[in-house]
Design a protein around this motif. Structure first.
Motif, PDB file in Angstrom:
ATOM      1  N   GLU A   3      -1.531   8.561  -1.364  1.00  0.00           N
ATOM      2  CA  GLU A   3      -0.393   8.223  -0.510  1.00  0.00           C
ATOM      3  C   GLU A   3      -0.681   8.527   0.959  1.00  0.00           C
ATOM      4  O   GLU A   3      -0.452   7.665   1.816  1.00  0.00           O
ATOM      5  CB  GLU A   3       0.862   8.988  -0.982  1.00  0.00           C
ATOM      6  CG  GLU A   3       2.097   8.610  -0.185  1.00  0.00           C
ATOM      7  CD  GLU A   3       3.344   9.306  -0.678  1.00  0.00           C
ATOM      8  OE1 GLU A   3       4.367   9.235   0.026  1.00  0.00           O
ATOM      9  OE2 GLU A   3       3.301   9.923  -1.763  1.00  0.00           O
ATOM     10  N   PRO A   4      -1.197   9.739   1.297  1.00  0.00           N
ATOM     11  CA  PRO A   4      -1.558   9.952   2.709  1.00  0.00           C
ATOM     12  C   PRO A   4      -2.679   9.009   3.148  1.00  0.00           C
ATOM     13  O   PRO A   4      -2.757   8.618   4.316  1.00  0.00           O
ATOM     14  CB  PRO A   4      -1.998  11.419   2.763  1.00  0.00           C
ATOM     15  CG  PRO A   4      -2.268  11.808   1.354  1.00  0.00           C
ATOM     16  CD  PRO A   4      -1.373  10.976   0.508  1.00  0.00           C
ATOM     17  N   GLY A   5      -3.550   8.647   2.200  1.00  0.00           N
ATOM     18  CA  GLY A   5      -4.625   7.720   2.524  1.00  0.00           C
ATOM     19  C   GLY A   5      -4.107   6.370   2.987  1.00  0.00           C
ATOM     20  O   GLY A   5      -4.694   5.736   3.873  1.00  0.00           O
ATOM     21  N   GLU A   6      -2.991   5.903   2.401  1.00  0.00           N
ATOM     22  CA  GLU A   6      -2.400   4.630   2.814  1.00  0.00           C
ATOM     23  C   GLU A   6      -1.987   4.681   4.283  1.00  0.00           C
ATOM     24  O   GLU A   6      -2.190   3.716   5.037  1.00  0.00           O
ATOM     25  CB  GLU A   6      -1.178   4.294   1.949  1.00  0.00           C
ATOM     26  CG  GLU A   6      -1.483   4.048   0.478  1.00  0.00           C
ATOM     27  CD  GLU A   6      -2.091   2.679   0.240  1.00  0.00           C
ATOM     28  OE1 GLU A   6      -2.254   1.911   1.211  1.00  0.00           O
ATOM     29  OE2 GLU A   6      -2.402   2.374  -0.934  1.00  0.00           O
ATOM     30  N   HIS A   7      -1.421   5.819   4.702  1.00  0.00           N
ATOM     31  CA  HIS A   7      -1.023   5.968   6.108  1.00  0.00           C
ATOM     32  C   HIS A   7      -2.240   6.039   7.013  1.00  0.00           C
ATOM     33  O   HIS A   7      -2.245   5.480   8.117  1.00  0.00           O
ATOM     34  CB  HIS A   7      -0.162   7.228   6.276  1.00  0.00           C
ATOM     35  CG  HIS A   7       1.166   7.154   5.588  1.00  0.00           C
ATOM     36  ND1 HIS A   7       2.229   6.438   6.095  1.00  0.00           N
ATOM     37  CD2 HIS A   7       1.602   7.690   4.410  1.00  0.00           C
ATOM     38  CE1 HIS A   7       3.270   6.537   5.278  1.00  0.00           C
ATOM     39  NE2 HIS A   7       2.909   7.294   4.242  1.00  0.00           N
ATOM     40  N   VAL A   8      -3.279   6.738   6.561  1.00  0.00           N
ATOM     41  CA  VAL A   8      -4.519   6.832   7.340  1.00  0.00           C
ATOM     42  C   VAL A   8      -5.119   5.441   7.531  1.00  0.00           C
ATOM     43  O   VAL A   8      -5.561   5.080   8.632  1.00  0.00           O
ATOM     44  CB  VAL A   8      -5.540   7.765   6.648  1.00  0.00           C
ATOM     45  CG1 VAL A   8      -6.901   7.675   7.324  1.00  0.00           C
ATOM     46  CG2 VAL A   8      -5.039   9.208   6.667  1.00  0.00           C
TER      47      VAL A   8
END
Length: 314
Positions: free
Chosen positions: A61-66
């Motif tokens: 999930e944080p990877g999607e924002h990154v």
């Protein structure tokens, strides 16, 4: 953090998280790619990818924002390069165009020739593919402009504008019984073997929908992506051809065929041009768009790039 790390992350996503393919595409080593991604994750304090052993399994999930931030950064890096090219060499460079076979063969020759007259130092690179491939090439910045009929409006990060309208044409050998009919119907065509485009090309969706609306099941004898191939098999007597009207230009090569407008049967199609959202377009890109259609002036394109995803006026 650095641009190399961003490129590695982007390419890993493009290659379905396969680090071996990612390394090949970037001409580097797999351990080097893996190390760079891990170092970026450590610096950010989040995992961009979930792993199973050394393999990347999915985007977190944080990877999607990154990834969204990386996309913005890399897009602006590309814009910076184009700005530099624009002002260091105003009238030279390469215009990369992604398009389908029909557009490349029948529509683009004159605009490309006129562009070369206006900008003799500009090279033109044509990339041909399916409409979905055209969209992907623009998104991946392989091409600055995409031209196709289908699919372009389906991508969130593309800005598209209508270029021109066109209709399908029925193509028959001289003497075919249908050439004697004053009004050919879909029911008539459903009784004939048909030769037309592959489902993802050149308005084929409109053809299928027209038959489906009448609950008819046409006999598709042959599918192709090349209009010339369709015409060749019509000449051999394999069936009635359905091609784009652009493929029937009056150059003497189609004099042995009878062409009948099929717009009343299948409706009109719209060819569209596509640009990547927020891309910096060089002067000769605007000029080429203007050569494609008088509706594609610089002001219209800029307004579309700054506003709505897809403009519907033509």
């Amino acid at each position: 953090m650095n641009l190399h790390q961003f490129r590695f992350v982007q390419e890993a996503v493009r290659r379905n998280l396969n680090l071996t393919e990612t390394a090949k595409a970037l001409h580097t080593s797999q351990p080097g790619v893996s190390k760079a991604i891990i170092e970026l994750e450590e610096e950010l304090g989040v995992e961009i990818f979930a792993r199973h052993g050394k393999r990347l399994k999915r985007i977190t999930e944080p990877g999607e924002h990154v990834l969204k931030s990386i996309e913005l950064i890399m897009r602006e890096v590309g814009n910076l390069r184009r700005i530099g090219e624009q002002f260091s060499a105003q009238d030279s460079g390469t215009l990369s165009i992604a398009t389908t076979h029909t557009q490349a063969r029948y529509v683009l020759p004159v605009p490309v020739a006129k562009l070369r007259e206006a900008f003799p130092k500009v090279n033109v690179s044509l990339h041909q593919g399916s409409p979905d491939q055209v969209a992907r090439m623009v998104l991946d910045e392989v091409a600055e402009i995409g031209i196709a009929t289908e699919s372009l409006t389906q991508y969130e990060d593309l800005v598209t504008l209508p270029c021109y309208e066109w209709q399908h044409m029925l193509v028959l050998p001289a003497g075919h019984p249908l050439t004697k009919k004053e009004n050919i119907t879909l029911e008539d065509l459903a009784q004939e073997p048909l030769i037309t485009y592959h489902p993802s090309f050149t308005g084929r969706t409109k053809i299928d929908l027209a038959f489906a609306a009448k609950r008819l099941h046409p006999r598709i004898a042959l599918e192709a992506i090349d209009s010339d191939v369709i015409k060749t098999y019509v000449r051999l007597g394999l069936g009635v051809g359905i091609v784009a009207e652009m493929a029937l230009r009056d150059d003497g090569t189609n004099s042995d065929l009878v062409a009948i407008a099929a717009g009343p049967l299948f409706g009109l199609n719209v060819a569209r041009v596509a640009f990547k959202r927020s891309a910096y377009l060089r002067n000769f890109v605007y000029k080429f768009a203007e050569l494609l259609s008088p509706t594609l002036d610089r002001a219209t394109i800029i307004k579309a790039m700054e506003g709505r995803k897809h403009a519907d006026e033509i």
